[in-house]
Design a protein around this motif. Structure first.
Motif, short mmCIF file in Angstrom:
data_model
loop_
_atom_site.label_atom_id
_atom_site.label_comp_id
_atom_site.label_asym_id
_atom_site.label_seq_id
_atom_site.Cartn_x
_atom_site.Cartn_y
_atom_site.Cartn_z
N LYS A 124 18.20 44.99 -37.11
CA LYS A 124 18.77 46.32 -37.36
C LYS A 124 17.78 47.42 -37.00
CE LYS A 124 21.91 44.75 -41.01
NZ LYS A 124 23.14 44.99 -40.25
N PHE A 125 16.49 47.05 -36.86
CA PHE A 125 15.46 48.02 -36.50
C PHE A 125 15.11 47.92 -35.01
CE2 PHE A 125 15.19 47.46 -41.00
CZ PHE A 125 14.81 48.68 -41.50
N MET A 126 15.88 47.13 -34.27
CA MET A 126 15.61 46.95 -32.86
C MET A 126 16.66 47.64 -32.00
SD MET A 126 14.66 42.90 -32.66
CE MET A 126 13.26 42.19 -33.50
N HIS A 127 16.23 48.11 -30.84
CA HIS A 127 17.14 48.68 -29.86
C HIS A 127 17.94 47.53 -29.23
CE1 HIS A 127 18.49 50.72 -26.17
NE2 HIS A 127 18.30 51.84 -26.84
N GLU A 128 19.16 47.84 -28.79
CA GLU A 128 20.01 46.81 -28.18
C GLU A 128 19.32 46.15 -26.99
OE1 GLU A 128 23.82 48.35 -27.17
OE2 GLU A 128 24.38 48.81 -29.25
N TYR A 129 18.54 46.93 -26.25
CA TYR A 129 17.83 46.37 -25.10
C TYR A 129 16.89 45.26 -25.55
CZ TYR A 129 14.46 45.92 -21.30
OH TYR A 129 13.65 45.40 -20.32
N THR A 130 16.12 45.53 -26.61
CA THR A 130 15.18 44.52 -27.11
C THR A 130 15.90 43.26 -27.53
OG1 THR A 130 13.72 46.31 -27.90
CG2 THR A 130 13.32 44.09 -28.76
N ILE A 131 16.98 43.42 -28.29
CA ILE A 131 17.75 42.27 -28.76
C ILE A 131 18.27 41.45 -27.59
CG2 ILE A 131 19.79 41.56 -30.07
CD1 ILE A 131 19.39 44.07 -31.79
N SER A 132 18.70 42.14 -26.54
CA SER A 132 19.28 41.44 -25.38
C SER A 132 18.25 40.59 -24.64
CB SER A 132 19.89 42.45 -24.41
OG SER A 132 18.89 43.17 -23.69
N LYS A 133 16.97 40.85 -24.84
CA LYS A 133 15.92 40.11 -24.14
C LYS A 133 15.37 38.94 -24.95
CE LYS A 133 16.11 42.73 -20.56
NZ LYS A 133 16.60 42.20 -19.26
N ILE A 134 15.87 38.73 -26.16
CA ILE A 134 15.35 37.69 -27.04
C ILE A 134 16.19 36.42 -26.94
CG2 ILE A 134 14.94 37.07 -29.47
CD1 ILE A 134 14.26 40.00 -29.99
N ARG A 135 15.51 35.30 -26.79
CA ARG A 135 16.16 33.99 -26.76
C ARG A 135 15.56 33.13 -27.88
NH1 ARG A 135 18.17 37.01 -23.84
NH2 ARG A 135 18.69 36.86 -21.64
N ILE A 136 16.39 32.63 -28.77
CA ILE A 136 15.92 31.89 -29.94
C ILE A 136 16.29 30.42 -29.80
CG2 ILE A 136 16.00 31.69 -32.46
CD1 ILE A 136 16.76 34.64 -32.57
N TYR A 137 15.28 29.54 -29.98
CA TYR A 137 15.49 28.10 -29.87
C TYR A 137 14.92 27.40 -31.11
CZ TYR A 137 16.21 29.21 -24.93
OH TYR A 137 16.66 29.76 -23.76
N GLY A 138 15.53 26.27 -31.43
CA GLY A 138 15.04 25.45 -32.53
C GLY A 138 13.87 24.59 -32.08
N SER A 139 13.75 23.41 -32.68
CA SER A 139 12.58 22.56 -32.44
C SER A 139 12.76 21.58 -31.29
CB SER A 139 12.24 21.79 -33.72
OG SER A 139 13.35 21.02 -34.15
N ASP A 140 13.93 21.62 -30.61
CA ASP A 140 14.15 20.72 -29.48
C ASP A 140 13.40 21.26 -28.26
OD1 ASP A 140 15.01 19.12 -27.43
OD2 ASP A 140 17.13 19.20 -27.96
N SER A 141 12.20 20.73 -28.03
CA SER A 141 11.33 21.26 -26.98
C SER A 141 11.93 21.08 -25.58
CB SER A 141 9.95 20.61 -27.04
OG SER A 141 10.04 19.21 -26.87
N LYS A 142 12.77 20.05 -25.39
CA LYS A 142 13.37 19.85 -24.08
C LYS A 142 14.22 21.04 -23.67
CE LYS A 142 13.44 14.77 -24.08
NZ LYS A 142 14.30 13.56 -24.02
N LYS A 143 14.91 21.62 -24.64
CA LYS A 143 15.78 22.76 -24.33
C LYS A 143 14.97 24.00 -24.00
CE LYS A 143 19.86 21.39 -27.00
NZ LYS A 143 20.78 21.75 -28.12
N TRP A 144 14.02 24.36 -24.87
CA TRP A 144 13.33 25.63 -24.64
C TRP A 144 12.26 25.54 -23.57
CZ3 TRP A 144 8.18 25.52 -25.68
CH2 TRP A 144 7.71 24.71 -26.72
N GLN A 145 11.61 24.38 -23.42
CA GLN A 145 10.61 24.27 -22.36
C GLN A 145 11.23 24.44 -20.99
OE1 GLN A 145 8.25 20.71 -22.76
NE2 GLN A 145 7.25 21.41 -24.64
N ALA A 146 12.42 23.88 -20.80
CA ALA A 146 13.11 24.01 -19.51
C ALA A 146 13.40 25.48 -19.21
CB ALA A 146 14.40 23.20 -19.52
#
Length: 409
Positions: free
Chosen positions: A210-232
């Motif tokens: 809620k304290f972030m600009h829409e641009y900032t939010i649009s650039k964030i990618r959130i991943y869990g602990s499955d390293s195969k997904k986020w490392q790729a």
């Protein structure tokens, strides 16, 4: 340093006219490195409104003066405990030449640092790092073009705990830094990978975004602990030879460490010998204690009157477990479950936050209905607050505030 080419592409005639108008209105405060790519950041942050962008830029220039960003900050020496225990570093660049910033977040001992140094010290160190990365990005842009002017960030949330951020001074620091970033560093983020995020982080993110600009939010990618997904995904932006082995790259430091800890400082728990700030007067947390009988439940009703509020909880059960959930009831009596029931067992207090809105009543429920043999002793602290109202999020340096107070007395 030679300026990056002013040859801006990808904007239409109206936007180019807005850029021309904006450039003319702020020419008295511009520096040689402030080219059209720099000006576009402020225009985009204000939806191409030249007047709004001018106000934003001029306000930021005043802020930079207060913090000495262009004068004293470069020669400021941070306290040694802060340098040693602040986690971050850079192992190279992304494929377009932008600096790659890595933050092993679990190494940020907010409690220890804020007992050892001031909030202003921590913010100043973050500003030093950020300004250094942007200077490096401008240098990279000389050979890689304007796409190198932004930064790529990797936040590692392995081991993340919500508990220390439920502490008011820690929350105040986080929200203050978010406000400073959004007001003074618009559109510098190319992409931010948040990896190894536990489920509880989604609750925190719903509050802080809620304290972030829409641009900032649009650039964030959130991943869990499955390293195969986020490392790729990370490797689509960063070559292996620029990334530590621990994150899917090929780099090790001079000690053979796959985390490159000699380059990316891991931070860590601050020894109490560094605690210089006397916080013994901090009020000891007072919990409400209840016994929830077998087959019964205990409800805590909280009224939320404001739109953007935060419900924060901290509770524990003495022996065995209890079911915890949160419901919302609006003015018309419509009830919805906003935090699904889950069992919480004896152990460290369960801490969390939830973004809430009103007018409505939120019911925090400790449910022992499935237990036919044992009553459960529960201790809790739950509250609804409005961050802008209840937290100190001043962007003034504390030493400047102190000097102003002395001058006024």
């Amino acid at each position: 340093m030679a300026p990056v080419s002013n040859n801006v592409v990808g904007i239409d005639d109206d936007q180019r006219f807005a850029l021309m108008k904006f450039r003319r209105s702020v020419r008295d405060v511009l520096k040689p490195e402030h080219n059209d790519h720099f000006l576009l950041r402020w225009l985009r942050a204000r939806q191409w409104n030249p007047e709004a962008a001018e106000k934003m830029l001029r306000d930021s220039m005043k802020w930079r003066e207060k913090w000495g960003v262009d004068t004293t900050l470069a020669t400021w020496t941070p306290p040694s405990v802060l340098e040693q225990h602040f986690p971050s570093g850079s192992t190279g660049f992304d494929k377009e030449g932008s600096p790659l910033i890595i933050v092993p977040f679990v190494g940020l001992d907010v409690w220890g640092l804020l007992h050892s140094v001031t909030r202003t010290d921590i913010i100043r160190l973050v500003l030093v790092h950020l300004e250094n990365y942007l200077t490096l990005a401008r240098k990279q842009a000389q050979t890689h073009g304007p796409t190198a002017l932004k930064v790529t960030v990797l936040f590692d949330l392995e081991g993340f705990s919500m508990r220390q951020y439920a502490w008011k001074p820690a929350a105040e620091m986080v929200f203050t830094m978010l406000q400073i970033y959004e007001a003074n560093y618009p559109e510098i983020l190319k992409i931010c990978y948040i990896v190894n995020a536990p489920k509880v982080f989604s609750l925190a993110f719903n509050v802080i975004k809620k304290f972030m600009h829409e641009y900032t939010i649009s650039k964030i990618r959130i991943y869990g602990s499955d390293s195969k997904k986020w490392q790729a995904q990370v490797l689509t932006m960063v070559d292996k030879d620029q990334l530590p082995q621990h994150y899917g790259g090929s780099m090790v430091d001079e000690n053979g460490d796959p985390r490159c800890s000699s380059i990316v400082k891991p931070g860590g728990k601050v020894p109490k010998k560094y605690y210089a700030r006397n916080m013994q007067n901090e009020a000891k947390k007072e919990y409400t204690k209840v016994t929830v009988k077998t087959g019964d439940k205990h409800c805590v009703d909280l009224l939320c009157a404001d739109g953007d509020s935060v419900l924060r909880w901290e509770f524990g059960v003495e022996g065995h477990d209890i079911k915890f959930s949160i419901k919302r009831r609006d003015q018309d009596g419509n009830e919805t479950v906003v935090h699904e029931p889950r069992k919480v067992s004896e152990g460290p207090p369960d801490v969390g936050v939830l973004s809430v809105s009103g007018p409505a009543t939120y019911s925090v429920i400790f449910d022992n209905k499935n237990s036919f043999l044992r009553s459960k002793k529960v201790y809790y602290d739950v509250i609804i607050s409005v961050p802008e109202r209840d937290l100190n999020m001043s962007d003034e340096p504390e030493d400047l505030e102190a000097a102003s107070a002395v001058a006024a007395s």
